[in-house]
Write a protein that holds these residues in place. Structure first.
Motif, PDB file in Angstrom:
ATOM      1  N   GLN A  91    -125.919   9.855 -26.105  1.00  0.00           N
ATOM      2  CA  GLN A  91    -126.280   9.149 -24.881  1.00  0.00           C
ATOM      3  C   GLN A  91    -125.247   9.405 -23.794  1.00  0.00           C
ATOM      4  O   GLN A  91    -124.062   9.113 -23.964  1.00  0.00           O
ATOM      5  N   TRP A  92    -125.698   9.985 -22.687  1.00  0.00           N
ATOM      6  CA  TRP A  92    -124.829  10.277 -21.552  1.00  0.00           C
ATOM      7  C   TRP A  92    -125.201   9.414 -20.359  1.00  0.00           C
ATOM      8  O   TRP A  92    -126.240   8.742 -20.359  1.00  0.00           O
ATOM      9  N   VAL A  93    -124.356   9.459 -19.336  1.00  0.00           N
ATOM     10  CA  VAL A  93    -124.442   8.513 -18.226  1.00  0.00           C
ATOM     11  C   VAL A  93    -124.356   9.233 -16.887  1.00  0.00           C
ATOM     12  O   VAL A  93    -123.588  10.172 -16.723  1.00  0.00           O
ATOM     13  N   ILE A  94    -125.167   8.769 -15.937  1.00  0.00           N
ATOM     14  CA  ILE A  94    -125.000   9.132 -14.528  1.00  0.00           C
ATOM     15  C   ILE A  94    -124.736   7.830 -13.773  1.00  0.00           C
ATOM     16  O   ILE A  94    -125.512   6.876 -13.882  1.00  0.00           O
ATOM     17  N   LYS A  95    -123.645   7.786 -13.034  1.00  0.00           N
ATOM     18  CA  LYS A  95    -123.297   6.564 -12.308  1.00  0.00           C
ATOM     19  C   LYS A  95    -123.833   6.610 -10.880  1.00  0.00           C
ATOM     20  O   LYS A  95    -123.824   7.656 -10.230  1.00  0.00           O
ATOM     21  N   ILE A  96    -124.308   5.445 -10.428  1.00  0.00           N
ATOM     22  CA  ILE A  96    -124.739   5.275  -9.042  1.00  0.00           C
ATOM     23  C   ILE A  96    -123.999   4.076  -8.469  1.00  0.00           C
ATOM     24  O   ILE A  96    -123.538   3.199  -9.218  1.00  0.00           O
ATOM     25  N   ASN A  97    -123.860   4.037  -7.168  1.00  0.00           N
ATOM     26  CA  ASN A  97    -123.059   2.986  -6.547  1.00  0.00           C
ATOM     27  C   ASN A  97    -123.719   2.493  -5.265  1.00  0.00           C
ATOM     28  O   ASN A  97    -124.442   3.230  -4.595  1.00  0.00           O
ATOM     29  N   GLY A  98    -123.463   1.208  -4.950  1.00  0.00           N
ATOM     30  CA  GLY A  98    -123.967   0.631  -3.707  1.00  0.00           C
ATOM     31  C   GLY A  98    -125.251  -0.154  -3.871  1.00  0.00           C
ATOM     32  O   GLY A  98    -126.002  -0.326  -2.901  1.00  0.00           O
ATOM     33  N   PHE A  99    -125.490  -0.671  -5.098  1.00  0.00           N
ATOM     34  CA  PHE A  99    -126.753  -1.359  -5.377  1.00  0.00           C
ATOM     35  C   PHE A  99    -126.521  -2.796  -5.829  1.00  0.00           C
ATOM     36  O   PHE A  99    -125.662  -3.068  -6.681  1.00  0.00           O
TER      37      PHE A  99
END
Length: 308
Positions: A191-199
């Motif tokens: 399981q890998w991750v993509i991070k998002i910001n500003g939500f």
């Protein structure tokens, strides 16, 4: 309060090490069994107990553990119902898992016994091979509630969406139990991750379904949720495709957020913060609580014995 699980002949050695380092430690139950969980009371953290001289080495030698006791001091008789495969503890906090189980139980409109979700070691037995042991969340409850809760967890909504593998299947159907362990090993490794910001929470709810149209499996908050940071989870093989899909549909995704919700956000410029598909995030911190209605849908009940 903490719990020490280790064969009886090693209890006294290990507890002696702990008590020498921390004289305030109190052994709560002293009844002897061939193999038992022994409760202790102390203000020390699990990390501090393990750092006592010789304790960590003895834990590894005996394949034992020290962990917080999830119930009150008077609640000593605890049942361990089974474990939940298909969930990475690094990426999905136990609070999310418990909330989902509770939401499913409430559909039966029955009184729900108290239960807890606890991270544990799971294996096929004392001489387990590498592909026969892992770590996962398990469901614990008071012993007096075990039969009733187990029945509730295998009826109603749980017939269509089973969430756990009962420990008795280690004996009654070992192939299913072993394959569930292998499924968990694969989840933790892939399981890998993509991070998002500003939500904000409201913004995530607006875009969640659209994002899940890609190869993404879930969106969960990080420990930096207060700064608007979230994680999109996917299988490692789908990481590059998911990153490309997000960039291609990013404007369309943001357009799903109503103006009033976007204007109410304290954050600026929602963006993808994972920079390169060649250096993916793997999710090394614990998240915080959020509704996650699909996290328990991946239980594997196959009987294929082929090694992965």
């Amino acid at each position: 309060m903490h719990k020490v699980g280790v064969p009886l002949d090693s209890h006294f050695t290990m507890l002696g090490m702990m008590m020498k380092a921390y004289p305030d430690l109190v052994i709560i139950d002293t009844k002897a069994r061939e193999h038992t969980d022994r409760k202790i009371r102390t203000n020390r953290t699990v990390t501090e107990l393990k750092e006592a001289w010789g304790v960590f080495e003895e834990l590894k030698k005996q394949k034992a553990y020290v962990r917080p006791h999830a119930f009150g001091e008077k609640d000593r008789e605890i049942s361990h119902l089974g474990f939940i495969p298909g969930i990475s503890m690094m990426n999905v906090p136990k609070e999310i898992v418990k909330d989902e189980v509770l939401s499913m139980l409430r559909k039966n409109e029955e009184e729900i016994p108290r239960f807890e979700i606890v991270q544990v070691r799971v294996d096929m037995g004392k001489n387990s091979k590498t592909l026969e042991r892992t770590r996962a969340y398990e469901i614990q409850c008071l012993q007096r509630d075990a039969s009733r809760l187990a029945k509730m967890l295998q009826s109603g909504a749980f017939r269509e969406k089973p969430i756990y593998v009962p420990y008795h299947m280690k004996r009654s159907n070992p192939s299913i139990f072993k394959n569930a362990i292998k499924r968990q090993i694969k989840t933790l490794a892939s399981q890998w991750v993509i991070k998002i910001n500003g939500f904000t929470d409201d913004m995530i709810e607006c875009i969640r379904n659209k994002v899940l149209e890609s190869w993404a499996e879930a969106i969960v908050p990080t420990k930096n949720k207060g700064r608007g940071e979230w994680k999109i989870l996917m299988d490692r093989e789908a990481h590059t495709s998911t990153m490309e899909w997000l960039h291609e549909h990013w404007v369309e995704i943001l357009d799903l957020i109503p103006m009033e919700i976007a204007n109410a956000s304290p954050f600026d410029n929602p963006k993808i913060t994972s920079k390169s598909s060649n250096h993916p995030e793997t999710g090394s911190e614990e998240g915080t609580v959020n509704t996650y209605g699909t996290v328990l849908s991946s239980l594997y009940y196959g009987t294929d014995n082929e090694d992965e």
